[in-house]
Design a protein around this motif. Structure first.
Motif, PDB file in Angstrom:
ATOM      1  N   ARG A 283      23.572  35.324  20.269  1.00 24.72           N
ATOM      2  CA  ARG A 283      22.852  34.310  21.058  1.00 24.72           C
ATOM      3  C   ARG A 283      23.545  34.030  22.381  1.00 24.72           C
ATOM      4  NH1 ARG A 283      22.161  32.466  15.912  1.00 24.72           N
ATOM      5  NH2 ARG A 283      20.005  32.417  15.206  1.00 24.72           N
ATOM      6  N   TYR A 286      21.672  36.411  24.387  1.00 24.17           N
ATOM      7  CA  TYR A 286      20.235  36.176  24.372  1.00 24.17           C
ATOM      8  C   TYR A 286      19.841  34.972  25.241  1.00 24.17           C
ATOM      9  CZ  TYR A 286      15.613  35.320  22.355  1.00 24.17           C
ATOM     10  OH  TYR A 286      14.276  35.103  22.176  1.00 24.17           O
ATOM     11  N   GLY A 287      20.613  33.869  25.144  1.00 22.42           N
ATOM     12  CA  GLY A 287      20.308  32.668  25.914  1.00 22.42           C
ATOM     13  C   GLY A 287      20.291  32.933  27.419  1.00 22.42           C
ATOM     14  N   PRO A 288      21.416  33.411  27.964  1.00 19.84           N
ATOM     15  CA  PRO A 288      21.436  33.707  29.407  1.00 19.84           C
ATOM     16  C   PRO A 288      20.391  34.754  29.802  1.00 19.84           C
ATOM     17  CG  PRO A 288      23.658  33.657  28.547  1.00 19.84           C
ATOM     18  CD  PRO A 288      22.747  33.548  27.366  1.00 19.84           C
TER      19      PRO A 288
END
Lengths: 313, 308
Positions: A283, A286-288
């Motif tokens: 994550r 994935y987040g950025p």
């Protein structure tokens, strides 16, 4: 040549070949992953009908997956096993709930619509947690699954894969046909300028309500199939974060396009599998990645594949 | 239900309400003034809690940690504004939702990586530990009273700032007609940045003072964020006074509801049934209230003046 149709066709042909190809390369375990992606895609395509075409941003769509899943689970527990009977009950239940909540929610618009659908979603979520007879918070494991005309062919493996595949194909074709019909054009007119659509004599609220109910019913079907796949149901599938995931899928894919929701859903599931295979804390990437995609890829993945045609927008 | 229990519930509700207000204040200003949906606002609350945990460990003093955490929360808020959010102001709401959702995912995971997935806790500062006698049978923890006090002080301070200072006037004007304020020569981006930074700091402050009371864990801000959204919708978007009253209302309804609903239901249906649906109904109350308000009074109960 319609590029959207070609891209969609390629995706579906690819999916259809998977049950044959995967055993050859010894990766049969990926069948489950693909079923998961297809289920997400069904729900995402339905959400795109109301967000992409209708401009109604709902943050409570996962609740209808929950309603569909729980209706199916409760039906199974009470001895109904024929999948088309369960389908009929599921459609009835999600449709009825969507009709009532939709009438109320459509008195608002914009951000307020988002908040009121969130409110209804949370109410449904908490209702599901209170069903103590069906597992409450912890969820419910199902010991018997639905049958197709008395045969257990749709319970796992290839049979289930093709059944979900058929559902996805029907959703993909159906939602696109609806969105290209006169109904869909009115929906987009109401999205872009509700007053003008109203003045032209279209009962805007009724069109929006019908779209909302259709979308909810399709999400319900995705819930039904989710139960059949996971053999388990819990309230967490109806949490607001899941609605957020669906929005992520359609925005990433490209709103109101033929293949956007499909691409977005597959992108998310494959990305998760791919990133988590070499980094447990996937994550963190994935987040950025989501942020970067928003900042630099306007129009979503669909636009990267068909940059020239802006169909249906 | 005894009077003592009722009093305790009211105090707890008030405390929860003020905590909500600290988060909702920034959210309603950012939303009202900039029209920006910031889902990552709840994460600031988590950041505040983890910061105070880390700084208490480093310095050994809660009070020093409090100050350091506030400064760090402000810095993190400004950094996020500079790196990501300022590019999103002119974007559609959906893009804002998606990008801030990405930030939530990132920061929740980062907290898990840095501090582990287990829940953490810190002790209440020594100065405020212990409890005091309020009535004959009622003792209430000093720290909880102190958080109520801190919340009230911030609320009054914000109210005065918004109502009586030049900056507050510009914020109010900016929330109604940003183009006009900008045309009058006010640096509106600067103004937005201030609002954003202060909002982030307040949410961080909420996390700091909540840290000794609740478990510190990844994702602790997610549900509170949703409740904060409920608060600003009920209060009226962009209205500080509305956010304050609605936060108290939501805090009281939620806290009292959790104990009263099951009891009241017990009067109507049999006990096992009441125990089953009571907790769920109690969790639903605030959402039912918000839905009702959206249907019947879409501008909220105490809307900001002049909002069209």
């Amino acid at each position: 040549m319609d590029r959207g149709l070609v891209i969609g066709g390629v995706i579906f042909a690819f999916l259809l070949a998977m049950p044959v190809l995967l055993p050859i390369v010894g990766a049969e375990y990926l069948t489950g992953l693909l079923i998961k992606a297809m289920l997400l895609a069904i729900a995402a395509i339905s959400l795109d009908l109301i967000i992409g075409h209708g401009g109604m941003v709902s943050l409570g769509h996962a609740a209808f997956i929950g309603v569909g899943a729980y209706t199916t689970a409760i039906g199974l527990q009470s001895g109904i096993e024929e999948i088309f009977v369960l389908l009929a009950i599921t459609l009835g239940a999600t449709g009825a709930i969507a009709l009532v909540t939709g009438i109320l929610a459509l008195r608002t618009s914009g951000v307020y619509f988002l908040m009121i659908t969130l409110a209804f979603g949370q109410m449904i979520y908490f209702t599901l947690t209170s069903l103590a007879a069906y597992g409450g918070d912890d969820g419910l494991t199902l010991w018997s699954l639905a049958t197709l005309f008395g045969s257990d062919i749709v319970q796992d493996g290839r049979g289930l894969f093709f059944f979900v595949f058929a559902a996805l194909l029907l959703t993909w074709i159906g939602v696109w046909r609806v969105s290209q019909s006169r109904f869909g054009r009115v929906l987009r007119a109401a999205r872009d300028n509700p007053q003008r659509a109203e003045v032209m004599g279209y009962p805007v609220a009724r069109y929006q309500l019908i779209a909302y109910v259709i979308a909810a019913c399709i999400a319900g079907v995705s819930g039904l199939l989710l139960v059949q796949y996971a053999e388990f149901v819990s309230p967490s599938i109806a949490a607001w974060q899941r609605s957020g995931d669906l929005i992520v899928a359609i925005v990433l894919g490209g709103l109101g396009s033929r293949n956007g929701a499909l691409l977005g859903a597959f992108f998310i599931v494959i990305m998760e599998e791919f990133l988590s295979s070499f980094l447990h804390e996937w994550r963190l990437i994935y987040g950025p990645l989501l942020v970067l995609l928003v900042l630099f890829a306007k129009g979503g993945l669909n636009d990267l594949l068909q940059p020239t045609s802006r169909e249906a927008s | 239900m005894s009077l003592t229990l009722f009093l305790i519930l009211c105090l707890n509700g008030l405390q929860y309400g003020l905590l909500l207000f600290l988060i909702a204040a920034g959210l309603t200003l950012v939303f009202g003034v900039m029209g920006f949906i910031n889902l990552a606002h709840g994460v600031q609350y988590m950041v505040g809690a983890y910061l105070v945990f880390a700084f208490t460990g480093l310095t050994g003093s809660f009070w020093l940690a409090l100050v350091l955490s506030l400064i760090a929360a402000l810095m993190i808020g400004l950094l996020m504004e500079y790196a990501v959010f300022r590019h999103l102001y002119a974007r559609p709401h959906l893009d804002q939702v998606l990008a801030t959702f990405g930030i939530i995912i990132f920061l929740n995971e980062l907290a898990k990586v840095l501090f582990g997935p287990a829940t953490l806790s810190i002790d209440t500062p020594e100065l405020l530990s212990g409890s005091i006698q309020i009535t004959e049978q009622l003792r209430y923890p000093v720290y909880r009273l102190a958080t109520i006090g801190a919340g009230l002080v911030v609320a009054v301070g914000l109210f005065i700032t918004i109502s009586y200072t030049r900056t507050g006037m510009l914020i109010r004007a900016g929330s109604t007609t940003p183009e006009m304020v900008s045309a009058l020569g006010v640096n509106i981006t600067q103004l937005f940045r201030i609002v954003f930074g202060v909002g982030a700091m307040l949410a961080g402050f909420a996390g700091v003072i909540a840290a000794p009371l609740f478990a510190i864990e990844p994702g602790m801000g997610d549900n509170l964020l949703i409740v904060a959204f409920v608060v600003i919708i009920i209060g009226g978007v962009g209205s500080i006074g509305g956010a304050f009253l609605a936060a108290i209302l939501v805090g009281l309804i939620d806290t009292l509801g959790r104990s009263l609903v099951t009891e009241l239901l017990g009067l109507a249906v049999d006990a096992s049934m009441a125990n089953q649906i009571g907790p769920a109904l109690a969790s639903m109350l605030i959402y039912i209230l918000m839905a009702a308000i959206l249907v019947f009074r879409p501008k909220g109960l105490w809307p900001a003046k002049g909002v069209a």
